[in-house]
Scaffold this motif. Structure first.
Motif, short mmCIF file in Angstrom:
data_model
loop_
_atom_site.label_atom_id
_atom_site.label_comp_id
_atom_site.label_asym_id
_atom_site.label_seq_id
_atom_site.Cartn_x
_atom_site.Cartn_y
_atom_site.Cartn_z
N PHE A 168 0.81 -1.22 0.00
CA PHE A 168 0.00 0.00 0.00
C PHE A 168 0.85 1.27 0.00
CE2 PHE A 168 -3.39 -2.94 1.33
CZ PHE A 168 -4.27 -2.63 0.31
N LYS A 169 2.16 1.12 0.02
CA LYS A 169 3.02 2.29 -0.16
C LYS A 169 3.49 2.41 -1.60
CE LYS A 169 4.80 3.13 4.48
NZ LYS A 169 3.70 4.02 4.82
N LEU A 191 -1.70 2.49 -4.05
CA LEU A 191 -2.45 3.75 -4.12
C LEU A 191 -3.59 3.63 -5.12
CD1 LEU A 191 -2.59 6.72 -3.18
CD2 LEU A 191 -1.12 7.30 -5.11
N MET A 196 -6.41 1.74 -3.51
CA MET A 196 -7.18 2.56 -2.56
C MET A 196 -8.06 3.55 -3.31
SD MET A 196 -4.68 3.29 0.69
CE MET A 196 -3.16 3.73 -0.10
N ARG A 217 -5.13 6.52 10.29
CA ARG A 217 -5.16 6.56 8.83
C ARG A 217 -4.03 5.78 8.21
NH1 ARG A 217 -5.05 12.45 6.96
NH2 ARG A 217 -4.43 11.53 5.00
N LEU A 249 -8.48 9.86 0.34
CA LEU A 249 -7.03 10.03 0.16
C LEU A 249 -6.64 11.48 0.42
CD1 LEU A 249 -6.50 7.89 -3.07
CD2 LEU A 249 -6.39 7.18 -0.70
N GLN A 285 -1.77 12.51 -2.19
CA GLN A 285 -2.04 11.24 -2.87
C GLN A 285 -2.86 11.46 -4.13
OE1 GLN A 285 -3.70 9.23 0.57
NE2 GLN A 285 -2.05 7.73 0.55
N LEU A 295 -1.85 10.57 -8.08
CA LEU A 295 -2.68 9.82 -9.02
C LEU A 295 -2.77 10.56 -10.35
CD1 LEU A 295 -5.62 8.68 -6.74
CD2 LEU A 295 -3.98 7.21 -7.88
N HIS A 325 6.71 0.60 -7.43
CA HIS A 325 7.62 1.54 -6.78
C HIS A 325 6.87 2.36 -5.75
CE1 HIS A 325 11.05 0.71 -9.30
NE2 HIS A 325 10.25 0.73 -10.35
N ARG A 326 7.59 2.78 -4.74
CA ARG A 326 6.96 3.64 -3.73
C ARG A 326 6.49 4.92 -4.40
NH1 ARG A 326 8.36 2.79 1.91
NH2 ARG A 326 7.74 4.91 2.36
N TYR A 327 5.29 5.35 -4.07
CA TYR A 327 4.74 6.51 -4.78
C TYR A 327 5.13 7.82 -4.12
CZ TYR A 327 1.09 6.49 -1.22
OH TYR A 327 0.42 6.51 -0.04
N HIS A 328 5.45 7.77 -2.84
CA HIS A 328 5.70 9.04 -2.19
C HIS A 328 7.17 9.26 -1.94
CE1 HIS A 328 4.66 12.67 -0.14
NE2 HIS A 328 5.54 12.36 0.78
N GLN A 372 -7.05 14.77 4.34
CA GLN A 372 -7.93 13.98 3.48
C GLN A 372 -8.83 14.94 2.70
OE1 GLN A 372 -9.07 11.37 6.77
NE2 GLN A 372 -9.22 9.73 5.25
#
Lengths: 322, 214
Positions: free
Chosen positions: A148-149, A154, A157, A228, B61, B65, B69, B80-83, B109
């Motif tokens: 989920f990272k 993403l 989600m 969260r 989200l 986030q 997207l 891959h890590r998105y952040h 959020q």
């Protein structure tokens, strides 16, 4: 009693996590659970009886669950069935599949090594269960936190939250839903594999009521642990599974016969669903009361002030002039 | 694009976006035939801002986030890590011109934002990928007059700065006259009026009203 609940809870935790993925992340109530749980047990026990190691057999159980999830996912997205019906269809079909895999309705393990036999035999059974449960659940949680990272996580989600927006942003939502179903049912089947090894047998009826157990664990967990971050939410599922086991153990200790456990499970689910709603209602009413009180006081004050203003303009003026 | 209710404006927009499939004919975006392609595939070339501010963003989200997207359109399956920490500053730079205070709310959020903030964010997200076609589906209709004007100004700014081909549906004739360089009026599924350039500049609200009445 608590120690036993922790051990058993850890074995049931992948089920809660699996239900969490469909129910909370994808926002789908998935009934495949009732079929994929015994499927995991059936595949694992059969594989072990045919000579596979406990680790391989458990992994096979997980994969079988993924396939079951894929079927429901395809029924849901590609054939556009309502997700509830898709789950019911897979679950019903899986009954026959499970019977074919097991050959009869109850298959006991003989002297096969289960996961706990890899541990020192001097340890108590409770300790062995806790260690095995903690390792498996720990790996599942760690992998999901990683998932989920990632961008894929993403996308998952986002799909569950707003599929129109996700599609508009280039996410193939059908694929995401199918992946979600697969991961979810893989976890659920893994839980079935663990329980079968712990019980020493696979039974065709062991899936009955698992969706209720899963949902109750999810909701109980969320009552105790809120947050969260994904690791916190997944930990809440583990905690929920443990507390739920504890509640059942307490009920058994109070002398409820085993046959009544299902209705008890249903009762617990009803309570944990209603509890937050009632809590919210109570809180809102308290808030409203407090607010009205404030407003009432303010209005009173305000009307007083305007009265003053009307009756004594000179006073105001004179104060100004001062 | 203007036209009375049921004229077919939204149907056209939904067909272009892929929400509805065309009964006949072909649909090409930047030279690619997308008649039978899904919504996600078309998103390579087009973006859309919906009427409902809730539609364009994922409420559960965070702001960051949501931007991720929109920014990384391709690679939605990537492991891959998105952040990355380096993105925070970049996102703040993107959000600052909106003038909505969103740059300090990257981790909030989206469901806690106001309708105006959400719609401004949707607009930014829709234009981040520099689409060949931007679809605006009455995107200010659900906002109060003041916020509506703010979002409209923002739209004008972003569209002219990035030179985006934009198709906007509106019920406000004043907006239809003021913005854009072409005006199409639809009635009963047919184009009734199609003016551009100087001809559009000279068009007045009264002319449109008489056309509507016919």
């Amino acid at each position: 009693m608590l120690i036993t609940s922790i051990g058993q809870g850890l074995l049931w935790a992948p089920l809660a996590i699996g239900v969490f993925i469909t129910f909370r992340i994808l926002d789908i109530p998935d009934l495949t659970t009732e079929g994929s749980f015994p499927l995991g047990a059936a595949v694992t026990v059969s594989a072990m009886l045919s000579g596979q190691s406990a680790v391989t057999a458990s992994l096979l159980g997980f994969l079988a669950g993924c396939i079951a999830g894929w079927v429901t996912g395809v029924l849901d997205t590609k054939l556009h069935m309502p997700s509830l019906l898709a789950g019911i269809l897979t679950m019903t079909g899986l009954y026959s599949v499970n019977m074919h895999i097991m050959g009869k309705s109850n298959v006991p393990l003989l002297d096969q090594k289960v996961l706990t036999t890899y541990l020192p035999q001097t340890w108590s059974i409770d300790l062995q269960t806790i260690v095995v449960g903690a390792i498996v659940t720990g790996v599942v949680v760690a992998l999901l936190v990683w998932l989920f990272k990632t961008r894929l996580g993403l996308s998952l989600m986002a799909t569950g939250n707003n599929s129109a927006m996700s599609a508009a942003n280039g996410i193939y939502t059908d694929r995401m839903v199918i992946i979600g179903y697969m991961v979810s049912n893989g976890c659920i089947a893994l839980s079935g594999a663990l329980i079968a090894q712990s019980n020493g047998y696979a039974d065709i009826g062991m899936g009955i009521g698992t969706i209720v157990i899963g949902l109750a664990s999810v909701l109980v967990g969320e009552i105790f642990l809120r947050g969260r971050q994904i690791w916190l939410r997944l930990s809440a599922m583990v905690l929920g599974a443990i507390i739920y086991r504890f509640l059942l153990t307490v009920a058994m200790g109070l002398g409820f016969p085993v046959d009544d456990l299902k209705i008890l499970s249903a009762g617990i689910l009803v309570i944990v669903i209603c509890l937050p709603i009632l809590q919210n209602k109570y809180r809102t009413r308290q808030q409203l009361k407090r607010y009205l009180k404030q407003i009432g006081a303010d209005e009173h004050e305000a009307s007083n002030r305007s009265l003053n203003r009307q009756t004594s303009p000179e006073g105001l003026l004179s104060r100004d002039s001062k | 694009m203007i036209g009375n209710n049921g004229a077919g404006k939204s149907t056209l927009l939904n067909t272009i976006a892929g929400t509805l499939s065309a009964d006949a004919g072909t649909l090409a975006l930047a030279g690619h035939d997308v008649t039978k392609k899904p919504i996600a595939y078309r998103s390579k070339w087009l973006s859309r801002v919906f009427q409902d501010p809730k539609m364009g963003t994922a409420g559960e989200l965070s702001v960051a986030q949501n931007l991720t997207l929109a920014q990384q359109h391709t690679g939605s399956m990537s492991l891959h890590r998105y952040h990355k920490a380096s993105q925070t500053a970049a996102y703040q730079e993107l959000l600052r011109p909106l003038n909505m205070g969103l740059e300090d709310r990257l981790t909030t959020q989206v469901k806690y934002l106001s309708g105006g903030q959400r719609q401004a964010l949707s607009l930014l997200m829709a234009t981040l990928s520099q689409p060949d076609l931007l679809l605006l589906d009455e995107h200010t209709a659900a906002l109060d007059p003041q916020t509506s004007q703010k979002v409209m100004d923002l739209t004008q700014k972003i569209v002219t700065e990035n030179q985006l081909t934009t198709m906007m549906i509106t019920h406000k004739m004043s907006d239809a006259l003021r913005y854009g360089n072409r005006l199409v009026m639809v009635q009963d599924g047919q184009i009734k009026l199609d003016v551009r350039g100087a001809e559009k500049q000279n068009l007045r609200q009264e002319d449109l009203l008489t056309l509507f009445a016919e």
